[in-house]
Every structure is written in structure tokens, then in C-alpha cells.
Design an enzyme around this catalytic site. Structure first.
Site, short mmCIF file in Angstrom:
data_model
loop_
_atom_site.label_atom_id
_atom_site.label_comp_id
_atom_site.label_asym_id
_atom_site.label_seq_id
_atom_site.Cartn_x
_atom_site.Cartn_y
_atom_site.Cartn_z
N ASP A 1 2.64 -78.39 24.89
CA ASP A 1 3.04 -78.20 23.51
C ASP A 1 4.51 -78.63 23.45
OD1 ASP A 1 4.14 -75.89 24.84
OD2 ASP A 1 3.73 -74.55 23.21
N SER A 2 5.12 -79.11 24.61
CA SER A 2 6.40 -79.64 24.43
C SER A 2 6.32 -80.99 23.64
CB SER A 2 7.00 -80.21 26.04
OG SER A 2 5.94 -80.84 26.58
N ASP B 1 -2.16 -76.74 26.74
CA ASP B 1 -1.41 -75.67 26.33
C ASP B 1 -1.98 -75.15 24.89
OD1 ASP B 1 0.80 -74.89 27.93
OD2 ASP B 1 2.23 -76.26 26.97
N LYS C 1 -3.56 -73.35 29.28
CA LYS C 1 -2.27 -72.68 29.85
C LYS C 1 -1.81 -71.63 28.69
CE LYS C 1 1.74 -74.78 30.58
NZ LYS C 1 2.66 -74.08 29.59
N GLU D 1 1.49 -68.64 27.70
CA GLU D 1 2.84 -68.35 28.25
C GLU D 1 2.62 -66.41 28.06
OE1 GLU D 1 5.81 -69.92 25.78
OE2 GLU D 1 5.19 -71.95 26.19
N GLU E 1 9.06 -71.41 34.75
CA GLU E 1 10.04 -72.16 34.07
C GLU E 1 11.56 -71.52 34.23
OE1 GLU E 1 9.06 -73.78 30.49
OE2 GLU E 1 10.92 -74.52 30.05
O1 KIV Z 1 4.79 -77.81 27.19
C1 KIV Z 1 5.00 -78.02 28.37
O2 KIV Z 1 5.28 -79.18 28.41
C2 KIV Z 1 5.16 -77.02 29.39
C3 KIV Z 1 5.70 -77.63 30.80
C4 KIV Z 1 6.87 -78.49 30.54
C5 KIV Z 1 5.79 -76.65 31.43
O3 KIV Z 1 4.83 -76.08 29.04
#
Ligand code: KIV
Length: 258
Positions: free
Chosen positions: A42-43, A81, A110, A112, A177
Site C-alpha cells: 500500500d506504499s 497489502d 499482508k 499490519e 520495519e
Molecule cells: O507497503 C509496502 O510497500 C510495504 C513494504 C515496504 C514492506 O509494506
């Protein structure tokens, strides 16, 4: 358990695990050649949409980018994510995870968090959803400045406890992280599932970076980002040549015309 996840687990204490982000087909095609895990992170909210936090990313954003990424992947494990507020309770978490997996054909999702989301992770694993964990700095929860985690004793203890809890709940790997070196080392030694570090030292079982950052496409001054290429420069050179040849009428020559 799917074969690709078994392969990731078998790398623990043997070879490092490579994880890279991708948000579209063309990037995924190249990333897939080198990565064990391709992460649709989600970056993408900050990298592609200029959002200040990842909290504005929607489930639909993640699904559409993941569909594109899926087309580029041949061999790596594809993880997506789950964005902010899509796994607040067991019912939503399961409904949204199934939607993501069905529509994008990804292999895993994934989430958090540690103890706070233990019931949600337990529910997903019970329903056969492959889950990757994420501990340490949690971008979806941060308000204000990003800080490293695990420097002070209480944080170190909590992170170790959370890592063991996630392992016990059945996640297949944990992203760490911005976790302080000795804490990341201790966690990695203390659990049987792999740790994938981002700004968390060489002692993790694998490493992940945002591909746009490591290729120099996304300007960032984050301490853990090393620029392994200067794509921005390459793109500029190509575009400059394109413009020059149009102005000089060298392009399109006969060869490129009907
Ligand atoms: O959102 C993302 O890209 C991430 C990674 C950088 C671990 O969670």
C-alpha cells in the site's frame, strides 16, 4: 500450504529471501525475475498517488493494481497489502481478503499489527487465508514522524512477544520495519518463520525495499534506502533523445512510417 509458501519457509537459515514491491505489470515482469516474493504494497499510495499516508489507499486501489501485477508474475509468491480499515473486525477482514484473493489471484495477503489484531489473524488463518505479518513501524498506524522500533527494553520485549504470537497464529513470514538491529536479530533467532527486514539490519532472513526507491525513480531521503540504479537519469536521456529526433525530423524516418 501452497508450494510457493513452503519454498519461502525452506529458505530460513539457508539463503536470503528477496522481496520487492510492484504496482503494475511491466514492473512485476522484471521484479519477478529476481524476487521470491512480489509485494503489492500500500506504499503505492505515497509512491504513485502522492498521499501523505497509506491510509487513503482503498481496497479498490489495491485490487486494480494487483490485477495488473498478476499479469507480470510467473514464479514469485504474490502478496497483497490489505489497506487501512479493511480488516477492522473478523467479518470485514475475511470478506475483504476473499475479495482480494478472488479478484487478483494473489497467493497471500499482508496485515499490519501484532496482539491488537490477533483475533483477526486467527480467523483468517482458520479460513485458509495465507497471511504475512508486519511488525515494528506500522505505516497505517503512524501519526506524525516515522521512528525506529525496539530500541527501548519494553518495545523490544513487546516486539518479540508479538513475533512469537504471529508465528503461533500461523502467519508464514513477518515483515520487520525499522526494527533496531539487536531486536531484529533476536526475533529472527527466536522464531521458525522467516523475517523480512526493511531498515531492520542484515540479520533478518530476507530484505524488502520499495522497487521505485531502490531504482532511483522515487525521490526519498529515508535512511535505509540505497539507490541501486538511477532510472530517472535513464528515462530523462531517452525522452531527451525522443524530443531531439522529432524536432530534427530524424524520427519517424521511412523505417518507422507506413
Ligand atoms: O507497503 C509496502 O510497500 C510495504 C513494504 C515496504 C514492506 O509494506
Amino acid at each position: 500450504m501452497i508450494q510457493k509458501i513452503k519454498k519461502i519457509l525452506s529458505k530460513k537459515n539457508k539463503t536470503k529471501i528477496i522481496c520487492l514491491t510492484a504496482y503494475s505489470k511491466n514492473f512485476a515482469t522484471e521484479v519477478d525475475k529476481f524476487a521470491d516474493i512480489t509485494l503489492v504494497g500500500d506504499s503505492l499510495g505515497s509512491v504513485l498517488y502522492n498521499y501523505e499516508t497509506t491510509r487513503k489507499v482503498t481496497l479498490n486501489n489495491m485490487i486494480e493494481h494487483s490485477k495488473s501485477v498478476r499479469m507480470g508474475i510467473k514464479k514469485s509468491l504474490m502478496v497483497v497489502d490489505m489497506p487501512y480499515k479493511t480488516y477492522q473486525n473478523k467479518k470485514d477482514a475475511l470478506k475483504n481478503s476473499i475479495k482480494v484473493i478472488k479478484e487478483t489471484k494473489c497467493d497471500a495477503i499482508k496485515l499490519e499489527g501484532g496482539n491488537k489484531i490477533k483475533d483477526i489473524i486467527k480467523h483468517l488463518v482458520k479460513n485458509k487465508i495465507p497471511v504475512m505479518g508486519h511488525l515494528g513501524l506500522l505505516p497505517q498506524s503512524v501519526r506524525g514522524k516515522f521512528k525506529s522500533k525496539g530500541k527501548i527494553k519494553t518495545e523490544k520485549k513487546q516486539l518479540l512477544k508479538d513475533s512469537k504470537l504471529l508465528e503461533q497464529l500461523g502467519v508464514f513470514a513477518i515483515v520487520l520495519e525499522c526494527v533496531e538491529t539487536s531486536t531484529a536479530k533476536l526475533i529472527t533467532k527466536s522464531i521458525k518463520i522467516p523475517t523480512i527486514g526493511i531498515g531492520s539490519s542484515v540479520f533478518c532472513d530476507g530484505q524488502v525495499l520499495v522497487t521505485d526507491d531502490l531504482l532511483g525513480l522515487n525521490e526519498t531521503n529515508i535512511r535505509f534506502v540505497k539507490k541501486f540504479a538511477n532510472l530517472k537519469k535513464n528515462i530523462n536521456q531517452g525522452l531527451k533523445r525522443f524530443k531531439k529526433e522529432i524536432i530534427s525530423k530524424k524520427y519517424p524516418s521511412k523505417k518507422f512510417s507506413y
